[in-house]
Write a protein that holds these residues in place. Structure first.
Motif, mmCIF file in Angstrom:
data_model
loop_
_atom_site.group_PDB
_atom_site.id
_atom_site.type_symbol
_atom_site.label_atom_id
_atom_site.label_comp_id
_atom_site.label_asym_id
_atom_site.label_seq_id
_atom_site.Cartn_x
_atom_site.Cartn_y
_atom_site.Cartn_z
ATOM 1 N N GLU A 102 -5.782 82.658 15.222
ATOM 2 C CA GLU A 102 -5.377 81.505 14.414
ATOM 3 C C GLU A 102 -4.788 82.011 13.097
ATOM 4 O O GLU A 102 -5.436 82.760 12.361
ATOM 5 C CB GLU A 102 -6.557 80.574 14.134
ATOM 6 C CG GLU A 102 -6.127 79.318 13.391
ATOM 7 C CD GLU A 102 -7.256 78.336 13.136
ATOM 8 O OE1 GLU A 102 -6.969 77.217 12.674
ATOM 9 O OE2 GLU A 102 -8.427 78.696 13.381
ATOM 10 N N LEU A 103 -3.569 81.575 12.815
ATOM 11 C CA LEU A 103 -2.856 82.020 11.624
ATOM 12 C C LEU A 103 -2.808 80.894 10.592
ATOM 13 O O LEU A 103 -2.406 79.775 10.918
ATOM 14 C CB LEU A 103 -1.427 82.441 11.985
ATOM 15 C CG LEU A 103 -1.286 83.494 13.090
ATOM 16 C CD1 LEU A 103 0.182 83.687 13.437
ATOM 17 C CD2 LEU A 103 -1.913 84.815 12.666
ATOM 18 N N ALA A 137 -3.753 84.679 22.524
ATOM 19 C CA ALA A 137 -3.519 83.238 22.638
ATOM 20 C C ALA A 137 -3.391 82.695 21.222
ATOM 21 O O ALA A 137 -4.271 82.911 20.386
ATOM 22 C CB ALA A 137 -4.680 82.559 23.361
ATOM 23 N N ILE A 138 -2.282 82.018 20.952
ATOM 24 C CA ILE A 138 -1.969 81.545 19.605
ATOM 25 C C ILE A 138 -1.737 80.038 19.656
ATOM 26 O O ILE A 138 -1.315 79.505 20.688
ATOM 27 C CB ILE A 138 -0.707 82.257 19.070
ATOM 28 C CG1 ILE A 138 -0.877 83.773 19.172
ATOM 29 C CG2 ILE A 138 -0.398 81.867 17.630
ATOM 30 C CD1 ILE A 138 0.413 84.548 18.978
ATOM 31 N N ALA A 139 -1.992 79.357 18.552
ATOM 32 C CA ALA A 139 -1.757 77.911 18.490
ATOM 33 C C ALA A 139 -0.680 77.590 17.470
ATOM 34 O O ALA A 139 -0.563 78.260 16.441
ATOM 35 C CB ALA A 139 -3.046 77.181 18.126
ATOM 36 N N ILE A 140 0.122 76.561 17.773
ATOM 37 C CA ILE A 140 1.072 76.042 16.805
ATOM 38 C C ILE A 140 0.509 74.737 16.249
ATOM 39 O O ILE A 140 -0.293 74.069 16.901
ATOM 40 C CB ILE A 140 2.462 75.797 17.426
ATOM 41 C CG1 ILE A 140 2.381 74.766 18.564
ATOM 42 C CG2 ILE A 140 3.079 77.091 17.923
ATOM 43 C CD1 ILE A 140 3.726 74.323 19.080
ATOM 44 N N PRO A 141 0.901 74.346 15.042
ATOM 45 C CA PRO A 141 0.394 73.088 14.466
ATOM 46 C C PRO A 141 0.855 71.878 15.277
ATOM 47 O O PRO A 141 1.885 71.920 15.953
ATOM 48 C CB PRO A 141 1.003 73.061 13.057
ATOM 49 C CG PRO A 141 1.500 74.443 12.796
ATOM 50 C CD PRO A 141 1.808 75.054 14.122
ATOM 51 N N VAL A 142 0.104 70.802 15.180
ATOM 52 C CA VAL A 142 0.459 69.564 15.870
ATOM 53 C C VAL A 142 1.806 69.043 15.370
ATOM 54 O O VAL A 142 2.584 68.471 16.131
ATOM 55 C CB VAL A 142 -0.647 68.504 15.669
ATOM 56 C CG1 VAL A 142 -0.250 67.154 16.250
ATOM 57 C CG2 VAL A 142 -1.942 68.976 16.311
#
Length: 373
Positions: free
Chosen positions: A19-20, A83-88
């Motif tokens: 998480e960045l 595994a990375i997430a992008i903002p909503v």
């Protein structure tokens, strides 16, 4: 045999959740023990300075990549699969209804670019987006089917991938933050305690409510002006502030409307809302919410509540508000689907916006089969 290989692959695929944020990088790696309980194997938080207030990750890619490299080295995490997430705010999420089609017919419609142009009216060129889709359900009686459509600008997806690659990681999954929260909830809360619960993120950047009903995500944005988001930080149970109370009322009104619409449409009541937030005064905000919605239960979500934490990680998670770990823990649960093992898994747990995801699957399938043989 294929099923057994699929399960072996799912178990053996090491992935680190990443998480960045503009001030902090969080890393997690989880596994399951013999008692079928999740174990927090690796966990690391790397705080840093140098990004101006209000700055974003994508505005400072080189800085974030350098800090991520340091975090990986300090954490001593060995796997490079990330595994990375992008903002909503960087994603478009819709559930669309189309005429009933076979998988082959659906694929042909997608390849000719006719499907999404007809079902999803995007203001920009579809070629500028990375698209993930999965059929949620088929209704043969009405001759229709519901499809989960998730898209993000290719430029954003590639930018996040580039940051990970510069730090020496191999991005294999790109999820959306709201779904990582749901993934953490589903893997953390025991089946006995599962009742219909909504998850609410409260923050300076994203404010939204997510409910998943029969595999169908219902996401409601809570609209606040920039100055109102900043004012959230001034909410205090000790000092009454007229402006802050007005903002909470507007927030609560939108929440109530979203809950009422869901309950009316599906004849199902939401009594509990789990809150995820990094705001330092979130406890005071919850008190204000309860005054405006007295019949709704609000509670800060703890993604580690039923996770086994080894002694060497206990000090790293010793904070009152553990909800800030929710997204990175949710990412840690993700596995790269190599053999179609997750094909029929709930769509909101299986999202991957990487444009090269099929090539990654093929590479990992070859690598795994070589070892399996």
């Amino acid at each position: 045999i294929k099923n057994r290989i699929g399960k072996s692959s799912a178990v053996g695929e090491e992935i680190v959740g990443v998480e960045l944020t503009p001030t902090e990088i969080r890393l997690s790696q989880v596994s399951s023990n013999k008692a079928n309980q999740w174990v927090l194997d690796k966990f690391f938080i790397h705080k840093f300075e140098g990004v101006n207030d209000g700055g974003t990750v994508l505005e400072h890619p080189d800085k974030i990549a350098d800090e991520l490299k340091i975090a990986i080295q300090k954490s001593k995490i060995n796997t490079t699969n990330a595994a990375i997430a992008i903002p909503v705010t960087s994603a478009i999420i819709r559930v669309v209804t189309s005429p009933l089609m076979t998988d082959e017919e659906l694929q042909k419609a997608i390849e000719t670019d006719s499907l999404w142009e007809n079902l999803v009216q995007l203001t920009d060129n579809l070629n500028d987006y990375s698209v993930f889709h999965q059929i949620i359900n088929r209704n043969s009686k009405n001759n229709t089917m519901d499809i989960l459509f998730v898209a993000s600008k290719l430029s954003d997806v590639n930018a996040y991938s580039s940051i990970a690659k510069k730090a020496g990681l191999n991005p294999v999954i790109m999820d959306v933050k709201c779904f990582t929260l749901k993934n953490a909830f589903d893997n953390t809360v025991s089946q006995d305690n599962k009742i219909q619960t909504a998850i609410l993120e409260v923050g300076i950047d994203d404010n939204y409510l997510i409910i998943v009903h029969n595999n169908m995500p219902i996401i409601t944005d809570i609209f606040l002006r920039p100055n109102e988001k900043d004012a959230l930080l001034n909410i205090s149970s000790d000092n009454r502030n007229q402006d802050a109370e007005t903002i909470v009322r507007r927030f609560a009104m939108q929440l109530k409307q979203a809950l009422n619409e869901y309950e009316t449409k599906y004849n199902n009541k939401i009594n509990n809302i789990r809150i995820v937030s990094s705001l330092r005064n979130i406890e005071d905000i919850i008190i204000a919410f309860k005054k405006n919605l007295p019949t709704t239960g609000f509670k800060i979500f703890d993604p580690l509540n039923e996770v086994s934490i080894p002694k060497y990680n206990e000090d790293k998670v010793k904070i009152d508000n553990k909800s800030i770990f929710t997204s990175v823990i949710g990412l840690g649960y993700r596995k790269l689907d190599v053999f179609g093992y997750y094909k029929f898994v709930t769509a909101v747990k299986n999202i991957n916006l990487l444009p090269n995801r099929e090539a990654l699957k093929r590479q990992n399938k070859i690598k795994f089969l070589s070892g399996f043989a």
